[in-house]
Design a protein around this motif. Structure first.
Motif, PDB file in Angstrom:
ATOM      1  N   PHE A   1      -0.068  -5.468  -5.505  1.00  0.00           N
ATOM      2  CA  PHE A   1      -0.672  -4.320  -6.177  1.00  0.00           C
ATOM      3  C   PHE A   1       0.130  -3.059  -5.896  1.00  0.00           C
ATOM      4  O   PHE A   1       1.057  -3.067  -5.071  1.00  0.00           O
ATOM      5  N   GLN A   2      -0.245  -1.983  -6.564  1.00  0.00           N
ATOM      6  CA  GLN A   2       0.425  -0.686  -6.412  1.00  0.00           C
ATOM      7  C   GLN A   2      -0.500   0.296  -5.696  1.00  0.00           C
ATOM      8  O   GLN A   2      -1.681   0.415  -6.032  1.00  0.00           O
ATOM      9  N   VAL A   3       0.032   0.989  -4.712  1.00  0.00           N
ATOM     10  CA  VAL A   3      -0.668   2.121  -4.100  1.00  0.00           C
ATOM     11  C   VAL A   3      -0.174   3.378  -4.796  1.00  0.00           C
ATOM     12  O   VAL A   3       1.029   3.637  -4.857  1.00  0.00           O
ATOM     13  N   MET A   4      -1.124   4.143  -5.362  1.00  0.00           N
ATOM     14  CA  MET A   4      -0.788   5.354  -6.094  1.00  0.00           C
ATOM     15  C   MET A   4      -1.266   6.591  -5.341  1.00  0.00           C
ATOM     16  O   MET A   4      -2.258   6.522  -4.598  1.00  0.00           O
ATOM     17  N   GLU A   5      -0.579   7.664  -5.531  1.00  0.00           N
ATOM     18  CA  GLU A   5      -0.883   8.893  -4.791  1.00  0.00           C
ATOM     19  C   GLU A   5      -2.276   9.402  -5.125  1.00  0.00           C
ATOM     20  O   GLU A   5      -2.693   9.416  -6.291  1.00  0.00           O
ATOM     21  N   ASP A   6      -2.996   9.811  -4.069  1.00  0.00           N
ATOM     22  CA  ASP A   6      -4.319  10.420  -4.199  1.00  0.00           C
ATOM     23  C   ASP A   6      -5.344   9.501  -4.867  1.00  0.00           C
ATOM     24  O   ASP A   6      -6.313   9.979  -5.463  1.00  0.00           O
ATOM     25  N   ARG A   7      -5.123   8.177  -4.785  1.00  0.00           N
ATOM     26  CA  ARG A   7      -6.079   7.228  -5.354  1.00  0.00           C
ATOM     27  C   ARG A   7      -6.338   6.086  -4.372  1.00  0.00           C
ATOM     28  O   ARG A   7      -5.480   5.755  -3.566  1.00  0.00           O
ATOM     29  N   THR A   8      -7.536   5.522  -4.477  1.00  0.00           N
ATOM     30  CA  THR A   8      -7.862   4.330  -3.684  1.00  0.00           C
ATOM     31  C   THR A   8      -7.786   3.115  -4.595  1.00  0.00           C
ATOM     32  O   THR A   8      -8.453   3.062  -5.628  1.00  0.00           O
ATOM     33  N   THR A   9      -6.963   2.150  -4.216  1.00  0.00           N
ATOM     34  CA  THR A   9      -6.766   0.943  -5.012  1.00  0.00           C
ATOM     35  C   THR A   9      -7.664  -0.175  -4.506  1.00  0.00           C
ATOM     36  O   THR A   9      -7.617  -0.540  -3.331  1.00  0.00           O
ATOM     37  N   ASP A  10      -8.489  -0.719  -5.400  1.00  0.00           N
ATOM     38  CA  ASP A  10      -9.328  -1.868  -5.056  1.00  0.00           C
ATOM     39  C   ASP A  10      -8.491  -3.147  -5.173  1.00  0.00           C
ATOM     40  O   ASP A  10      -7.845  -3.380  -6.193  1.00  0.00           O
ATOM     41  N   VAL A  11      -8.525  -3.959  -4.123  1.00  0.00           N
ATOM     42  CA  VAL A  11      -7.748  -5.206  -4.094  1.00  0.00           C
ATOM     43  C   VAL A  11      -8.712  -6.368  -3.878  1.00  0.00           C
ATOM     44  O   VAL A  11      -9.339  -6.471  -2.825  1.00  0.00           O
ATOM     45  N   ALA A  12      -8.833  -7.234  -4.879  1.00  0.00           N
ATOM     46  CA  ALA A  12      -9.722  -8.399  -4.792  1.00  0.00           C
ATOM     47  C   ALA A  12      -8.885  -9.651  -4.532  1.00  0.00           C
ATOM     48  O   ALA A  12      -7.995  -9.987  -5.312  1.00  0.00           O
ATOM     49  N   ILE A  13      -9.171 -10.329  -3.413  1.00  0.00           N
ATOM     50  CA  ILE A  13      -8.418 -11.522  -3.009  1.00  0.00           C
ATOM     51  C   ILE A  13      -9.367 -12.712  -2.933  1.00  0.00           C
ATOM     52  O   ILE A  13     -10.438 -12.619  -2.334  1.00  0.00           O
TER      53      ILE A  13
ATOM     54  N   GLY B   1      -5.065   5.198  -0.845  1.00  0.00           N
ATOM     55  CA  GLY B   1      -5.886   4.305  -0.031  1.00  0.00           C
ATOM     56  C   GLY B   1      -5.942   2.890  -0.581  1.00  0.00           C
ATOM     57  O   GLY B   1      -5.568   2.624  -1.726  1.00  0.00           O
ATOM     58  N   ILE B   2      -6.425   1.963   0.249  1.00  0.00           N
ATOM     59  CA  ILE B   2      -6.575   0.559  -0.127  1.00  0.00           C
ATOM     60  C   ILE B   2      -7.969   0.101   0.279  1.00  0.00           C
ATOM     61  O   ILE B   2      -8.394   0.306   1.415  1.00  0.00           O
ATOM     62  N   ALA B   3      -8.681  -0.534  -0.659  1.00  0.00           N
ATOM     63  CA  ALA B   3     -10.018  -1.057  -0.393  1.00  0.00           C
ATOM     64  C   ALA B   3     -10.034  -2.548  -0.724  1.00  0.00           C
ATOM     65  O   ALA B   3     -10.226  -2.927  -1.883  1.00  0.00           O
ATOM     66  N   PRO B   4      -9.809  -3.414   0.277  1.00  0.00           N
ATOM     67  CA  PRO B   4      -9.750  -4.855   0.009  1.00  0.00           C
ATOM     68  C   PRO B   4     -11.134  -5.515  -0.022  1.00  0.00           C
ATOM     69  O   PRO B   4     -12.046  -5.105   0.691  1.00  0.00           O
ATOM     70  N   THR B   5     -11.255  -6.530  -0.875  1.00  0.00           N
ATOM     71  CA  THR B   5     -12.449  -7.371  -0.933  1.00  0.00           C
ATOM     72  C   THR B   5     -11.995  -8.826  -0.932  1.00  0.00           C
ATOM     73  O   THR B   5     -11.188  -9.231  -1.771  1.00  0.00           O
ATOM     74  N   VAL B   6     -12.499  -9.607   0.016  1.00  0.00           N
ATOM     75  CA  VAL B   6     -12.093 -11.008   0.143  1.00  0.00           C
ATOM     76  C   VAL B   6     -13.256 -11.921  -0.221  1.00  0.00           C
ATOM     77  O   VAL B   6     -14.377 -11.729   0.252  1.00  0.00           O
TER      78      VAL B   6
END
Length: 208
Positions: free
Chosen positions: A126-138, A38-43
């Motif tokens: 960033f990297q998307v990894m299996e079975d994990r949610t990646t936090d992306v701060a922009i 998963g991907i969880a972006p924060t702007v």
């Protein structure tokens, strides 16, 4: 058979069912398919302006609300690219194939020039990894240039008429009135400011 045995079996099955429900909750990475994460972006935004050494006027810009930003997600191998019109529309519950991605947050367009045309942009890889949610701060910052023309009182008093224009490297020209206080937003690069003046004797001239 012990009469309590069926009740115990039912209770056991009930607890197993609850455990399975917990495993399927949003907090559990098992919701993603194999090879997805998963991907969880924060702007966030920054309205800081880098001033030219030639700047004499004070210019400020107000950063837009985060909800007004669009998002573009692109996979490095070119197999995926999608844009959402608002940060609120990004599917944080969706799974994405593992790999390297770049997410860009944007407001406005670099090709849209003139008054009230700020262009904000920021991106992260960033990297998307299996079975994990990646936090992306922009963090999005002002990505085009602001040009402000200031006519002094001496100029206004000496000439019977004064008007100006701002022309960017794209060839787009914006008229700039003598009493204008707003900034013109232009694509970064060579920019020409021209001023048309008329003297008290009626002689006109153009200065660039």
């Amino acid at each position: 058979m012990n009469k309590r045995m069926p009740n115990l079996l039912l209770k056991g099955a009930f607890f197993v069912y609850l455990a399975l429900l917990g495993a399927c909750s949003d907090d559990n990475p098992w919701r993603y398919a194999d090879g997805e994460g998963g991907i969880a972006p924060t702007v966030s935004t920054s309205a800081e302006i880098k001033k030219s050494t030639a700047v004499r006027a004070e210019s400020t810009v107000t950063a837009p609300d985060v909800e007004q930003f669009g998002l573009t997600l692109t996979k490095s191998d070119g197999t995926y690219s999608k844009t959402w019109a608002s940060t609120t529309l990004f599917p944080t519950d969706q799974g994405f194939k593992v790999g390297t991605y770049t997410m860009t947050a944007f407001y406005g367009s670099l090709d849209d020039e003139g008054f009230e045309r700020p262009f904000f942009q920021g991106s992260e890889t960033f990297q998307v990894m299996e079975d994990r949610t990646t936090d992306v701060a922009i963090t999005a910052t002002l990505a085009n240039s602001m040009v402000t023309v200031v006519f002094t009182d001496a100029v206004k008093d000496y000439f019977t008429s004064v008007s100006g224009s701002v022309e960017s490297s794209t060839g787009l020209k914006t008229a700039y009135a003598v009493d204008e206080t707003r900034a013109v937003y232009v694509k970064p690069g060579s920019t020409t400011v021209s001023v048309d003046v008329t003297k008290q004797n009626g002689v006109s001239a153009k200065l660039s």
